[in-house]
Design a protein around this motif. Structure first.
Motif, mmCIF file in Angstrom:
data_model
loop_
_atom_site.group_PDB
_atom_site.id
_atom_site.type_symbol
_atom_site.label_atom_id
_atom_site.label_comp_id
_atom_site.label_asym_id
_atom_site.label_seq_id
_atom_site.Cartn_x
_atom_site.Cartn_y
_atom_site.Cartn_z
ATOM 1 N N HIS A 108 -42.087 3.251 14.923
ATOM 2 C CA HIS A 108 -40.938 3.852 14.228
ATOM 3 C C HIS A 108 -40.825 3.255 12.833
ATOM 4 O O HIS A 108 -40.380 2.132 12.654
ATOM 5 C CB HIS A 108 -39.669 3.579 15.028
ATOM 6 C CG HIS A 108 -38.523 4.488 14.687
ATOM 7 N ND1 HIS A 108 -38.667 5.623 13.911
ATOM 8 C CD2 HIS A 108 -37.199 4.435 15.022
ATOM 9 C CE1 HIS A 108 -37.491 6.229 13.794
ATOM 10 N NE2 HIS A 108 -36.586 5.532 14.439
ATOM 11 N N LEU A 109 -41.241 4.044 11.832
ATOM 12 C CA LEU A 109 -41.248 3.583 10.449
ATOM 13 C C LEU A 109 -40.154 4.203 9.604
ATOM 14 O O LEU A 109 -39.718 3.607 8.623
ATOM 15 C CB LEU A 109 -42.608 3.895 9.811
ATOM 16 C CG LEU A 109 -43.833 3.223 10.431
ATOM 17 C CD1 LEU A 109 -45.107 3.767 9.790
ATOM 18 C CD2 LEU A 109 -43.755 1.717 10.273
ATOM 19 N N SER A 110 -39.726 5.407 9.967
ATOM 20 C CA SER A 110 -38.795 6.139 9.114
ATOM 21 C C SER A 110 -37.930 7.077 9.934
ATOM 22 O O SER A 110 -38.283 7.469 11.058
ATOM 23 C CB SER A 110 -39.575 6.941 8.063
ATOM 24 O OG SER A 110 -38.740 7.844 7.375
ATOM 25 N N PHE A 111 -36.796 7.436 9.350
ATOM 26 C CA PHE A 111 -35.909 8.427 9.968
ATOM 27 C C PHE A 111 -36.638 9.746 10.177
ATOM 28 O O PHE A 111 -36.333 10.491 11.111
ATOM 29 C CB PHE A 111 -34.691 8.621 9.061
ATOM 30 C CG PHE A 111 -33.729 9.670 9.534
ATOM 31 C CD1 PHE A 111 -32.836 9.405 10.560
ATOM 32 C CD2 PHE A 111 -33.704 10.926 8.947
ATOM 33 C CE1 PHE A 111 -31.942 10.376 10.996
ATOM 34 C CE2 PHE A 111 -32.819 11.894 9.367
ATOM 35 C CZ PHE A 111 -31.933 11.610 10.400
ATOM 36 N N SER A 112 -37.608 10.029 9.335
ATOM 37 C CA SER A 112 -38.317 11.307 9.390
ATOM 38 C C SER A 112 -39.345 11.384 10.516
ATOM 39 O O SER A 112 -39.912 12.454 10.748
ATOM 40 C CB SER A 112 -39.016 11.578 8.052
ATOM 41 O OG SER A 112 -39.947 10.547 7.761
ATOM 42 N N ASP A 113 -39.597 10.267 11.228
ATOM 43 C CA ASP A 113 -40.577 10.291 12.328
ATOM 44 C C ASP A 113 -40.216 11.347 13.370
ATOM 45 O O ASP A 113 -41.100 12.017 13.916
ATOM 46 C CB ASP A 113 -40.641 8.917 13.010
ATOM 47 C CG ASP A 113 -41.203 7.841 12.090
ATOM 48 O OD1 ASP A 113 -41.923 8.196 11.143
ATOM 49 O OD2 ASP A 113 -40.916 6.656 12.321
ATOM 50 N N SER A 114 -38.923 11.479 13.647
ATOM 51 C CA SER A 114 -38.464 12.419 14.676
ATOM 52 C C SER A 114 -38.607 13.873 14.250
ATOM 53 O O SER A 114 -38.363 14.769 15.059
ATOM 54 C CB SER A 114 -36.995 12.134 15.027
ATOM 55 O OG SER A 114 -36.851 10.825 15.521
ATOM 56 N N PHE A 115 -38.976 14.100 12.986
ATOM 57 C CA PHE A 115 -39.190 15.474 12.509
ATOM 58 C C PHE A 115 -40.674 15.794 12.375
ATOM 59 O O PHE A 115 -41.115 16.881 12.704
ATOM 60 C CB PHE A 115 -38.484 15.684 11.161
ATOM 61 C CG PHE A 115 -37.020 15.384 11.220
ATOM 62 C CD1 PHE A 115 -36.205 16.032 12.113
ATOM 63 C CD2 PHE A 115 -36.457 14.438 10.388
ATOM 64 C CE1 PHE A 115 -34.842 15.769 12.174
ATOM 65 C CE2 PHE A 115 -35.101 14.158 10.434
ATOM 66 C CZ PHE A 115 -34.292 14.816 11.336
ATOM 67 N N PHE A 116 -41.449 14.830 11.877
ATOM 68 C CA PHE A 116 -42.879 15.085 11.669
ATOM 69 C C PHE A 116 -43.630 15.271 12.986
ATOM 70 O O PHE A 116 -44.483 16.155 13.092
ATOM 71 C CB PHE A 116 -43.512 13.950 10.863
ATOM 72 C CG PHE A 116 -43.262 14.044 9.393
ATOM 73 C CD1 PHE A 116 -43.819 15.067 8.634
ATOM 74 C CD2 PHE A 116 -42.460 13.121 8.748
ATOM 75 C CE1 PHE A 116 -43.581 15.169 7.268
ATOM 76 C CE2 PHE A 116 -42.215 13.206 7.382
ATOM 77 C CZ PHE A 116 -42.776 14.230 6.644
ATOM 78 N N LEU A 117 -43.320 14.431 13.979
ATOM 79 C CA LEU A 117 -44.048 14.541 15.249
ATOM 80 C C LEU A 117 -43.797 15.882 15.935
ATOM 81 O O LEU A 117 -44.768 16.586 16.283
ATOM 82 C CB LEU A 117 -43.687 13.368 16.165
ATOM 83 C CG LEU A 117 -44.389 13.349 17.525
ATOM 84 C CD1 LEU A 117 -45.908 13.367 17.354
ATOM 85 C CD2 LEU A 117 -43.950 12.127 18.334
ATOM 86 N N PRO A 118 -42.539 16.302 16.147
ATOM 87 C CA PRO A 118 -42.331 17.619 16.762
ATOM 88 C C PRO A 118 -42.883 18.769 15.927
ATOM 89 O O PRO A 118 -43.298 19.795 16.470
ATOM 90 C CB PRO A 118 -40.802 17.727 16.872
ATOM 91 C CG PRO A 118 -40.316 16.324 16.855
ATOM 92 C CD PRO A 118 -41.259 15.593 15.945
ATOM 93 N N ALA A 119 -42.925 18.588 14.590
ATOM 94 C CA ALA A 119 -43.375 19.675 13.717
ATOM 95 C C ALA A 119 -44.842 20.021 13.938
ATOM 96 O O ALA A 119 -45.248 21.171 13.747
ATOM 97 C CB ALA A 119 -43.140 19.307 12.254
ATOM 98 N N ILE A 141 -42.611 7.730 2.605
ATOM 99 C CA ILE A 141 -41.984 9.001 2.261
ATOM 100 C C ILE A 141 -40.470 8.851 2.172
ATOM 101 O O ILE A 141 -39.840 9.317 1.232
ATOM 102 C CB ILE A 141 -42.342 10.074 3.308
ATOM 103 C CG1 ILE A 141 -43.839 10.398 3.220
ATOM 104 C CG2 ILE A 141 -41.509 11.334 3.112
ATOM 105 C CD1 ILE A 141 -44.303 11.366 4.270
ATOM 106 N N GLN A 142 -39.911 8.158 3.150
ATOM 107 C CA GLN A 142 -38.460 7.983 3.170
ATOM 108 C C GLN A 142 -38.127 6.591 3.692
ATOM 109 O O GLN A 142 -37.815 6.415 4.866
ATOM 110 C CB GLN A 142 -37.783 9.048 4.027
ATOM 111 C CG GLN A 142 -36.268 9.071 3.877
ATOM 112 C CD GLN A 142 -35.640 10.182 4.673
ATOM 113 O OE1 GLN A 142 -36.169 10.615 5.686
ATOM 114 N NE2 GLN A 142 -34.494 10.661 4.226
ATOM 115 N N PRO A 143 -38.160 5.591 2.811
ATOM 116 C CA PRO A 143 -37.804 4.231 3.232
ATOM 117 C C PRO A 143 -36.353 4.174 3.691
ATOM 118 O O PRO A 143 -35.541 5.032 3.311
ATOM 119 C CB PRO A 143 -38.015 3.403 1.958
ATOM 120 C CG PRO A 143 -38.889 4.234 1.087
ATOM 121 C CD PRO A 143 -38.544 5.651 1.410
#
Length: 301
Positions: free
Chosen positions: A35-46, A153-155
């Motif tokens: 888990h590196l970023s808040f955006s992880d939960s969006f990139f993986l499902p995408a 991408i989004q620290p």
């Protein structure tokens, strides 16, 4: 959400994916990711054809007002389940129950074993609760996942993302059926979690830190506070030193002025004394000249 967010997300960031064949076309599985970023939960499902259900803190679903309702709708749409984290044990049990429910429906359950985002891009020790207990209670395979460069991408703390290409590596499923019925053995839970974290480390190439990310965040916060306090103390000490130096300089100048005034006064007194002595001498000489007879006076007498 896959249509409205997933498509534009893939088009804008063009994430690369390795190991997509390791995701089963159907049936339950647990996706355990770093888990590196808040955006992880969006990139993986995408990048997946199937829905992935994650757990999220309940505050995302209970915030009042229009913004709160929009946030709740958004997180429900991307497959997030609310978990009350007001109590540590209650939060863990809620997460486990949510994960088991997802698996029993034959779906994909996403979880971050570190429990929180990495504060510095390194991989931290996995928490032995939710991941291992869901895996052992359901018998579902655990698929390790590595998110690459999403922190760039989004620290943490940044709202606007930076356009760059992240990566996703998906490992082969891990079978823990050999530990069936041992989901309450803490040593087994630790062993399962450590095995998953080792596979994530191999996929991500991250440096591994054998401590919890929450503890690391506390250390970083304490160090930042200590540094801030030290800086504040240094500024106060500098201000005090400058004040003391100014005081000493003023005292020195006053002493020099006093010494100069004293020297001038002493000089003035000395000059007055010298003048008085000179006048006295002149007066004595004048008196002596009047009393002494001249030569004519002597010869006449």
């Amino acid at each position: 959400m896959k249509f409205s967010i997933g498509g534009p997300l893939k088009l804008a960031f063009r994430p690369w994916v390795e190991g997509l064949e390791n995701i089963p076309a159907e049936g339950p599985a647990i996706l355990a990711s770093n888990h590196l970023s808040f955006s992880d939960s969006f990139f993986l499902p995408a990048v997946l054809d199937r829905k992935v259900t994650f757990i999220a803190k309940a505050e995302y679903f209970t915030t009042p007002g229009i913004k709160g309702r929009m946030t709740a709708a958004f997180f429900k749409g991307v497959g997030q389940l609310p978990v009350d984290r007001s109590g540590a044990r209650g939060a863990g049990e809620a997460a486990i129950k949510s994960g088991i429910d997802v698996i029993e429906r034959g779906e994909l359950f996403g979880i971050y074993p570190e429990g929180t985002r990495s504060p510095d891009g390194r991989l931290y020790r996995g928490k032995p609760g939710g991941l291992a207990r869901v895996a052992l209670a359901t018998g579902a395979p655990v698929i390790p996942v590595a998110m690459i460069d999403t922190e760039k991408i989004q620290p943490p703390g940044k709202v606007m993302p930076k356009l760059m290409r992240p990566g996703i590596r998906i490992g082969k499923p891990l079978d823990f059926s050999r530990y069936s019925g041992m989901e309450h053995d803490r040593f087994v839970l630790r062993a399962v979690t450590d095995e998953v974290m080792y596979e994530i480390m191999k996929l991500s190439g991250q440096e591994y830190v054998d401590m919890y990310a929450t503890a690391a965040k506390r250390q970083i916060a304490d160090a930042a506070k200590a540094e801030k306090d030290a800086e504040k103390a240094a500024k106060a000490a500098l201000a005090q030193a400058e004040k003391q130096a100014a005081k000493e300089q003023a005292e020195k100048q006053a002493a020099e002025k006093q010494a100069a005034e004293k020297q001038a006064a002493e000089k003035h007194v000395a000059e007055e004394q010298a003048a008085e002595e000179q006048a006295g001498k002149q007066a004595e000489q004048g008196t002596a000249g009047e009393a002494e007879p001249t030569d004519r006076q002597r010869s006449g007498s």
